[in-house]
Design an enzyme around this catalytic site. Structure first.
Site, PDB file in Angstrom:
ATOM      1  CD  GLU A 113      -0.006   2.631 -10.296  1.00 43.05           C
ATOM      2  OE1 GLU A 113      -0.302   3.367 -11.251  1.00 43.05           O
ATOM      3  OE2 GLU A 113       0.830   1.721 -10.365  1.00 43.05           O
ATOM      4  CB  CYS A 147       4.393  -1.090  -9.911  1.00 42.18           C
ATOM      5  SG  CYS A 147       3.088  -1.088 -11.147  1.00 42.18           S
ATOM      6  CG  HIS A 276       6.729  -4.887 -10.737  1.00 43.24           C
ATOM      7  ND1 HIS A 276       5.391  -4.893 -10.447  1.00 43.24           N
ATOM      8  CD2 HIS A 276       6.889  -4.059 -11.803  1.00 43.24           C
ATOM      9  CE1 HIS A 276       4.758  -4.099 -11.295  1.00 43.24           C
ATOM     10  NE2 HIS A 276       5.647  -3.588 -12.126  1.00 43.24           N
TER      11      HIS A 276
END
Length: 502
Positions: A113, A147, A276
């Site tokens: 990103e 993410c 994550h």
């Protein structure tokens, strides 16, 4: 500090087969075998901030970042590095360390990103690594989705290799970010790193191609609406809520799909889980949450509308109690929950029974009721495994009401006893092995018999040993089994005449 590329002496190649020749297929399989990750490389900048120092600098309480968030160091890069350079570094390092021929790559995808151009992708910059080899035929793009971009890039590489477009070459996936936040509570969760993965068949880390679950919704918990700023807009509490909601949904969807393919799949099936990690403490909480979700999918609940304990009088603190009814409701709920729980549990893990538990926690209105409940559970556990055999035979009966003596057919009675023994043995172990595989006569410390006379009990013990042997000898060599059975049957027949007459 200059931008550097970690180039090492080439090592033995992972797979020397190139364009098209590495496809592992056969006439019965339409996809390559064991697709997954063959090699991984990572890159972190040299510079980092110690989170204890950041706590002091921001004037927050000691341990707020290190204990509260579970963070210890935060990597960052200086003005000599950017998202393009760290992706180049990690990709070049992966290819050099594993002697990967640039021509053997047919798919390259980057998930990040972090952007320094609103149109030109990071993937096009990485094509410089393939310029000298003349390989421009490389599929894939730059994926931007907060993410999730790196994870989805890995899925897309996997999909390409298992598609009709695959030409036998490898895929490379790069996941990288330079996460920076404005001053405030989110800043300690930043960082900088890049990872490159080589994806292909015959991998060390193999993807499970049968099951995948995804959860996505439109929520403004983390976004970057200001094109002039590198800082995101973050709603921390909402972001945490979204993370856990996605975890719940993916858990449920995954195990619904997995158990359609393989009954008994649960959290215990996994050796490890990769998360994550916005910050380490959230991952710790998520592991605990998965344990809770795993429990909830196996639990059982029973509820009914009964007035055994209630407080109808608002002016009084004392309840209205029907003690006998309350005890009856307690035991009824125990029976129902026992049945429901083991029905669910055995759909997930065959062989689950009361013996599976080290301890059981009870609601304790009073201790004696708990003691009775433990005994009741033992009874319920026995009842779900017990076997019974009954038939209409006139071997022992009392037709003459004026006499206390029975009418007895001794040989027939012995025959009925042994027939019932055989049937109960078979039925019991059929039931028991559905709950606990491997249950046999050796599982028991002792056996209690009805004893018309002691010799019959002795003969019955020998008969059970024979039945146990016959049940467990299915996997033996047929010739040796027949020889053993014949020997045992001869021994049994030699004892039978005296047994029937005596």
């Amino acid at each position: 500090m200059q931008n550097h590329v970690d180039v090492q002496k080439p090592r033995m190649p992972i797979n020397t087969m190139l364009n098209g020749s590495s496809a592992q297929t056969d006439s019965t399989q339409k996809w390559p075998k064991n697709v997954g990750i063959l090699a991984i490389d990572m890159y972190f900048p040299n510079a980092f901030v110690d989170q204890k120092d950041l706590e002091k600098f921001n004037g927050v309480g000691e341990g707020k970042y290190t204990i509260g968030l579970g963070q210890h160091q935060m990597a960052f890069c200086n003005d000599r590095e950017d998202i393009n350079s760290i992706c180049l570094t990690v990709t070049k390092s992966l290819m050099d360390k594993h002697s990967i021929d640039p021509k053997s790559i047919g798919f390259l995808m980057i998930g990040t990103e972090t952007i320094i151009d609103k149109s030109k992708s990071v993937k096009t910059v990485l094509m410089d690594l393939f310029e000298k080899s003349g390989n421009h035929d490389i599929e894939g793009i730059h994926a931007t989705n907060a993410c999730y971009g790196g994870t989805d890039s890995l899925f897309r590489a996997w999909d390409w290799i298992e598609s009709s477009s695959w030409d036998g070459r490898y895929a490379i996936v790069v996941a990288a970010d330079i996460a920076v936040y404005a001053s405030g509570p989110a800043r300690p969760t930043g960082g900088c790193a890049a990872i490159a993965m080589l994806v292909g068949p015959d991998a060390a880390i193999v993807f499970d191609r049968k099951v995948r679950s995804t959860y996505m919704s439109n929520v403004y918990d983390f976004y970057k609406p200001d094109m002039s700023s590198e800082y995101p807009t973050v709603d921390g509490p909402l972001s945490n809520q979204c993370y856990l909601q996605a975890l719940d949904k993916c858990f449920k969807l995954y195990f619904e799909k997995a158990n359609k393919l393989t009954k008994g799949t649960s959290l215990d099936t996994f050796d490890a889980i990769v998360f994550h990690a916005p910050y380490c403490k959230l991952v710790q909480k998520s592991i605990a949450r998965l344990q809770l979700l795993n429990y909830l999918q196996m639990r059982s609940t029973y509820m009914s509308n009964v007035y055994d304990f209630y407080k109808p009088d608002m002016s009084s603190e004392y309840p209205t109690v029907d003690g006998p009814l309350s005890n009856q409701c307690y035991l009824q709920a125990l029976d129902k929950c026992f049945k429901l729980y083991f029905e669910k549990a055995n759909k997930l893990t065959k062989g689950t029974s009361l013996d599976t538990f080290d301890a059981i926690v009870f609601h304790a209105p009073y201790c004696k009721l708990v003691q009775k409940s433990i005994a009741r559970l033992q009874l319920l556990n026995y009842l779900q495994m017990r076997s019974t055999y009954m038939s209409n035979v006139y071997d022992f009966y009392k037709p003459d009401m004026s006499s206390e003596y029975p009418t007895v057919d001794g040989p027939l009675s012995n025959q009925c006893y042994l027939q019932a023994l055989d049937k109960c043995f078979k039925l019991y172990f059929e039931k028991a092995n559905k709950l606990t595989k491997g249950t046999s006569l050796d599982t028991f410390d002792a056996i209690v018999f009805h004893a018309p006379y002691c010799k019959l009990v002795q003969k019955s013990i020998a008969r059970l040993q024979l039945l146990n042997y016959l049940q467990s000898s299915d996997n033996q060599n047929n010739d040796s089994r027949q020889e053993d059975v014949l020997r045992l049957q001869c021994l049994w027949v030699r004892t039978l005449p005296s047994f029937l007459t005596g």
